[in-house]
Design an enzyme around this catalytic site. Structure first.
Site, PDB file in Angstrom:
ATOM      1  N   TYR A   1      54.215  38.293  45.208  1.00  0.00           N
ATOM      2  CA  TYR A   1      53.074  38.738  46.014  1.00  0.00           C
ATOM      3  C   TYR A   1      53.493  39.832  46.992  1.00  0.00           C
ATOM      4  O   TYR A   1      52.870  40.900  47.057  1.00  0.00           O
ATOM      5  CB  TYR A   1      52.480  37.548  46.767  1.00  0.00           C
ATOM      6  CG  TYR A   1      51.240  37.873  47.566  1.00  0.00           C
ATOM      7  CD1 TYR A   1      50.048  38.220  46.929  1.00  0.00           C
ATOM      8  CD2 TYR A   1      51.246  37.812  48.961  1.00  0.00           C
ATOM      9  CE1 TYR A   1      48.906  38.511  47.655  1.00  0.00           C
ATOM     10  CE2 TYR A   1      50.113  38.098  49.687  1.00  0.00           C
ATOM     11  CZ  TYR A   1      48.936  38.440  49.037  1.00  0.00           C
ATOM     12  OH  TYR A   1      47.807  38.735  49.764  1.00  0.00           O
TER      13      TYR A   1
ATOM     14  N   ALA B   1      43.115  46.130  49.945  1.00  0.00           N
ATOM     15  CA  ALA B   1      43.445  44.925  50.698  1.00  0.00           C
ATOM     16  C   ALA B   1      44.934  44.666  50.588  1.00  0.00           C
ATOM     17  O   ALA B   1      45.419  44.117  49.603  1.00  0.00           O
ATOM     18  CB  ALA B   1      42.661  43.733  50.159  1.00  0.00           C
TER      19      ALA B   1
ATOM     20  N   ASN C   1      38.077  39.052  37.171  1.00  0.00           N
ATOM     21  CA  ASN C   1      38.383  38.350  35.914  1.00  0.00           C
ATOM     22  C   ASN C   1      38.267  36.841  36.064  1.00  0.00           C
ATOM     23  O   ASN C   1      38.519  36.094  35.119  1.00  0.00           O
ATOM     24  CB  ASN C   1      39.775  38.732  35.396  1.00  0.00           C
ATOM     25  CG  ASN C   1      40.914  38.166  36.237  1.00  0.00           C
ATOM     26  OD1 ASN C   1      40.696  37.681  37.351  1.00  0.00           O
ATOM     27  ND2 ASN C   1      42.130  38.244  35.719  1.00  0.00           N
TER      28      ASN C   1
ATOM     29  N   THR D   1      41.149  33.619  39.877  1.00  0.00           N
ATOM     30  CA  THR D   1      41.128  32.745  41.055  1.00  0.00           C
ATOM     31  C   THR D   1      39.777  32.792  41.766  1.00  0.00           C
ATOM     32  O   THR D   1      39.505  31.958  42.630  1.00  0.00           O
ATOM     33  CB  THR D   1      42.235  33.131  42.062  1.00  0.00           C
ATOM     34  OG1 THR D   1      42.055  34.494  42.462  1.00  0.00           O
ATOM     35  CG2 THR D   1      43.612  32.976  41.440  1.00  0.00           C
ATOM     36  N   GLY D   2      38.942  33.755  41.438  1.00  0.00           N
ATOM     37  CA  GLY D   2      37.608  33.846  42.033  1.00  0.00           C
ATOM     38  C   GLY D   2      36.631  32.900  41.355  1.00  0.00           C
ATOM     39  O   GLY D   2      36.938  32.293  40.324  1.00  0.00           O
TER      40      GLY D   2
ATOM     41  N   THR E   1      43.318  34.596  57.185  1.00  0.00           N
ATOM     42  CA  THR E   1      41.866  34.586  57.348  1.00  0.00           C
ATOM     43  C   THR E   1      41.308  33.310  56.740  1.00  0.00           C
ATOM     44  O   THR E   1      41.848  32.774  55.766  1.00  0.00           O
ATOM     45  CB  THR E   1      41.248  35.827  56.670  1.00  0.00           C
ATOM     46  OG1 THR E   1      41.906  36.994  57.173  1.00  0.00           O
ATOM     47  CG2 THR E   1      39.768  35.939  56.967  1.00  0.00           C
TER      48      THR E   1
END
Length: 316
Positions: free
Chosen positions: A148, A117, A36, A39-40, A178
């Protein structure tokens, strides 16, 4: 197991989702990426614009969806940095609940495999060190990070229910810190913060006295482990991360060395519920997958330099 033909990846425009998309395409599969763009960023997928095996759907997975038959689902949709999930608390809880259920329903409908994930945040501020998958964690369910932590813990419970009640072939990866190219430059995570500050000549901010520890895994190592786990069929959570433990202060000093920056280190108060130590026990991943990380922190920072320099130039 049979080779994947058509794979669905939620959160495909994110840092890890986009690297995973590249890896699955390299396996020869067709990929449907869903995001959506909360945040990407489509910039993370721009290199795939002319790839006939990749298609993109802008959609919020908290609403039911079906983009056709798939034989595997990777569920990577969620705000993942403290800056994002503290700003988008209710949304983070919904993507971990409604979003996970909707992704599982797709896997259930088509008899597809499913990998979720999850996160080392399931361990909270751990009283066991290093953390094994059998450790149940020490999590504040109403603290600022709970939106979260508890979203991911609820996801794990839901996935096990679909596995046990509906026989969906599920896997869960607990991801430890990561980093690498495509990491959001201003997302509040340790590496992005320190690299951006060093390259811009700003003071490097450390919270607390810098003695708290983290274990940093380069993205290519993580994605390699995730693909192996997806093919293994292991249903219980599996840690994937780099067990080399660093204090935040030593990490900051290494960033200064790699970037050649003359920035100073400054200290700020420790945020509430910030874990004091975090290190994966990867005994299971080694035995089950024959996996262990190959890239150490200094090498990974050097591999990330061009990306972060580009972000600094873009922000100038």
């Amino acid at each position: 197991m049979a080779q994947w033909k058509r794979v669905l990846i939620t959160g495909a425009a994110g840092f890890l989702g986009s690297h995973l998309t590249d890896a699955v395409l390299a396996e020869g599969a067709e990929v449907v990426g869903v995001d959506n763009l909360c945040t990407g960023s489509l910039e993370n997928l721009a290199h795939l614009k002319s790839n006939s095996k990749f298609s993109f759907e802008q959609h919020d997975i908290c609403k039911p969806f079906d983009f056709g038959e798939v034989d595997f689902v990777f569920n990577f949709a969620s705000p993942a940095s403290p800056v994002d999930y503290m700003k988008l608390g209710p949304e983070t809880l919904r993507v971990g609940s409604d979003g996970t259920v909707n992704a599982l329903e797709v896997a259930k409908k088509y008899g597809a495999g499913f990998l979720h994930a999850s996160t080392s945040e399931c361990y909270g501020d751990p009283e066991q060190h290093p953390q094994k998958e059998t450790y149940w964690g020490n999590v504040n369910p109403i603290g600022p990070r709970s939106v979260y932590d508890e979203a991911k813990r609820f996801s794990e419970a839901t996935i096990m229910a679909y596995h046990n009640y509906y026989k969906v072939r599920t896997s869960m990866v607990r991801i430890f810190n990561t980093y690498g190219p495509r990491l959001q430059p201003n997302d509040g995570r340790v590496i992005s913060n320190l690299m951006m500050q060093a390259l811009q000549g700003q003071d490097l901010t450390i919270y607390g006295d810098g003695s708290q520890t983290r274990s940093f895994c380069f993205q290519s190592d993580l994605v390699r482990g995730i693909v192996a786990l997806a093919k293994s069929g292991e249903p219980l959570p599996t840690n994937i991360g780099n067990p080399e433990e660093w204090t935040i202060l030593d990490c900051a000093k290494t960033v200064l060395e790699v970037t050649g920056s003359s920035s100073k280190i400054v200290y700020r108060p420790m945020p509430q519920d910030d874990p004091k130590q975090r290190k994966p026990d990867i005994t299971k991943a080694k035995a089950l997958l024959g996996w262990e990380p190959k890239v150490n922190l200094r090498e990974g920072l050097e591999l990330s330099m061009d990306y972060f320099k580009g972000r600094v130039a873009a922000n100038a």
